[in-house]
Design a protein around this motif. Structure first.
Motif, short mmCIF file in Angstrom:
data_model
loop_
_atom_site.label_atom_id
_atom_site.label_comp_id
_atom_site.label_asym_id
_atom_site.label_seq_id
_atom_site.Cartn_x
_atom_site.Cartn_y
_atom_site.Cartn_z
N SER A 151 5.15 10.47 2.02
CA SER A 151 3.92 10.73 2.78
C SER A 151 4.21 11.16 4.21
CB SER A 151 3.03 9.50 2.78
OG SER A 151 3.72 8.40 3.36
N ARG A 152 5.37 10.79 4.74
CA ARG A 152 5.71 11.17 6.12
C ARG A 152 5.94 12.68 6.27
NH1 ARG A 152 9.94 6.25 7.60
NH2 ARG A 152 8.42 4.55 7.32
N LEU A 153 6.02 13.40 5.15
CA LEU A 153 6.21 14.86 5.20
C LEU A 153 4.88 15.61 5.29
CD1 LEU A 153 8.97 15.28 2.46
CD2 LEU A 153 9.28 15.20 4.94
N LEU A 154 3.76 14.91 5.23
CA LEU A 154 2.46 15.59 5.24
C LEU A 154 2.22 16.44 6.50
CD1 LEU A 154 0.11 12.89 3.63
CD2 LEU A 154 0.64 15.17 2.73
N MET A 194 -3.56 10.84 3.52
CA MET A 194 -2.74 9.75 4.03
C MET A 194 -3.52 8.44 4.02
SD MET A 194 0.21 8.95 5.02
CE MET A 194 0.67 7.24 5.28
N ILE A 195 -4.79 8.51 4.43
CA ILE A 195 -5.62 7.30 4.42
C ILE A 195 -5.81 6.81 2.99
CG2 ILE A 195 -7.93 6.40 4.91
CD1 ILE A 195 -8.01 8.34 7.30
N GLY A 196 -6.02 7.75 2.03
CA GLY A 196 -6.17 7.37 0.63
C GLY A 196 -4.91 6.73 0.08
N LEU A 197 -3.73 7.26 0.43
CA LEU A 197 -2.47 6.67 -0.04
C LEU A 197 -2.27 5.27 0.52
CD1 LEU A 197 -0.14 9.81 0.23
CD2 LEU A 197 -0.77 8.60 -1.88
N GLY A 212 3.00 2.56 6.55
CA GLY A 212 3.04 2.95 7.96
C GLY A 212 2.00 4.00 8.26
N THR A 213 0.78 3.72 7.81
CA THR A 213 -0.28 4.72 7.83
C THR A 213 -0.56 5.24 9.23
OG1 THR A 213 -1.28 3.65 5.93
CG2 THR A 213 -2.67 5.16 7.20
#
Length: 345
Positions: free
Chosen positions: A26-29, A56-59, A67-68
């Protein structure tokens, strides 16, 4: 390519959802809006950043330890920067588009459309600028039908790009007038030299060297049978006929344009046979000096000798293709050429 930011977003979100949380895909978004800035307008760039933030919020609801907030802050920061970058890119593209319009208009002044046939004379032209982004350069040519015959001009102003265009335009415009007014090609050459000298006096070059030009004048009488050539330091034409290729070398070269005051205005006209079916190639030094990767020059005379009898248009099409293949698409100088054939009555 245009959908690559969307594809990247889907791939990253899928990996983040299907892999263990510690891999943190997710940090690659933030990469998606960064990529969008290079090809999308501002609003779609912001939109893809917003989608990444929502993903990101959904994940984070599925994997609470992602680490949202750090990643969300990164997405917001990158999206803002990407939107600004997209805005700057669009402004520069608009500026470049306007520059290209001006360059094309300037080039049309120098290289106006030419007739493909004047009486028995069939003509075709080729032009490639080394400054490809602007499609403009210092090589020039012109063909006019006059009471004295079909007159041709080809030449090359020292340098390339916009600084050379004004000098080329001055020479071509002078030729368009002098070719009709002067019966003697020597007088035409003197007027070209005077025009080039006046231009250089009014707009001197920025560097320490003088701005001069090579030029070649040719005249084909309406009845055919010969061609008269006045060569002002230009590469000699090539004449293709059934017996092979002949280099039309002038016995006494004439002075380059803008240099007659320094070395004298002694011009010389040479006459050569020009029979029906003969194919004449006029060219600038960008063709003869095109290099392969090993540094070898393009073998123009040998190439010309291998060509079958062909219309001028097909000859220049083959030259264009073989020249780009030989140089691997890298042109270090502007290129111009005229192919001329005399048809039978």
């Amino acid at each position: 390519m245009r959908l690559s930011p969307v594809i990247l977003t889907v791939v990253i979100a899928s990996l983040a959802y299907t892999t263990p949380p510690e891999m943190a895909f997710s940090r690659l978004l933030p990469a998606a809006p960064a990529l969008a800035a290079s090809m999308w307008p501002v609003l779609p760039t912001v939109l893809i950043g917003t989608v990444c933030l929502i993903l990101m919020i959904g994940l984070s609801l599925v994997f609470p330890d992602l680490g949202t907030w750090w990643t969300a802050a990164g997405i917001i920061a990158v999206t803002v920067a990407a939107a600004y970058g997209s805005h700057v890119r669009l402004q520069r593209e608009r500026t470049l588009f306007q520059v290209r319009l001006v360059a094309d208009a300037a080039q049309q002044v120098v290289l106006s459309p030419m007739p493909r046939r004047i009486g028995r004379v069939e003509i075709e032209s080729l032009y490639l600028a080394a400054a490809a982004e602007a499609r403009i350069g210092g090589d020039f040519y012109e063909v006019v039908d006059t009471p004295y015959g079909v007159r041709l001009l080809i030449g090359d102003v020292r340098g390339k790009g916009l600084p050379a265009v004004g000098a080329a335009a001055a020479i071509v415009n002078a030729f368009r007038e002098a070719a009709f007014a002067e019966a003697d090609m020597v007088d035409v050459a003197r007027r070209l030299d005077a025009s080039s000298t006046r231009y250089n006096s009014a707009f001197p070059p920025e560097g320490p060297m003088e701005r001069f030009a090579t030029a070649l004048l040719a005249e084909i009488p309406h009845e055919g049978g010969r061609i008269d050539i006045l060569n002002c330091g230009h590469p000699p034409p090539l004449l293709l006929r059934p017996g092979g290729v002949r280099i039309l070398q002038s016995a006494t070269p004439s002075p380059l344009l803008s240099l007659a005051e320094l070395i004298g205005d002694h011009y010389n006209v040479d006459s050569f046979d020009f029979c029906p079916g003969d194919l004449l190639l006029l060219y600038t030094d960008g063709i003869a000096e095109a290099r392969a990767r090993d540094g070898e020059f393009f073998p123009l005379a040998a190439w010309m000798g291998r060509q079958p009898p062909t219309p001028p248009r097909e000859l220049l099409a083959a030259l264009h293709s073989d020249l780009l293949r030989y140089s691997r698409g890298r042109l270090d100088d502007d290129i111009a050429a005229l192919a001329v054939r005399l048809d039978a009555r």
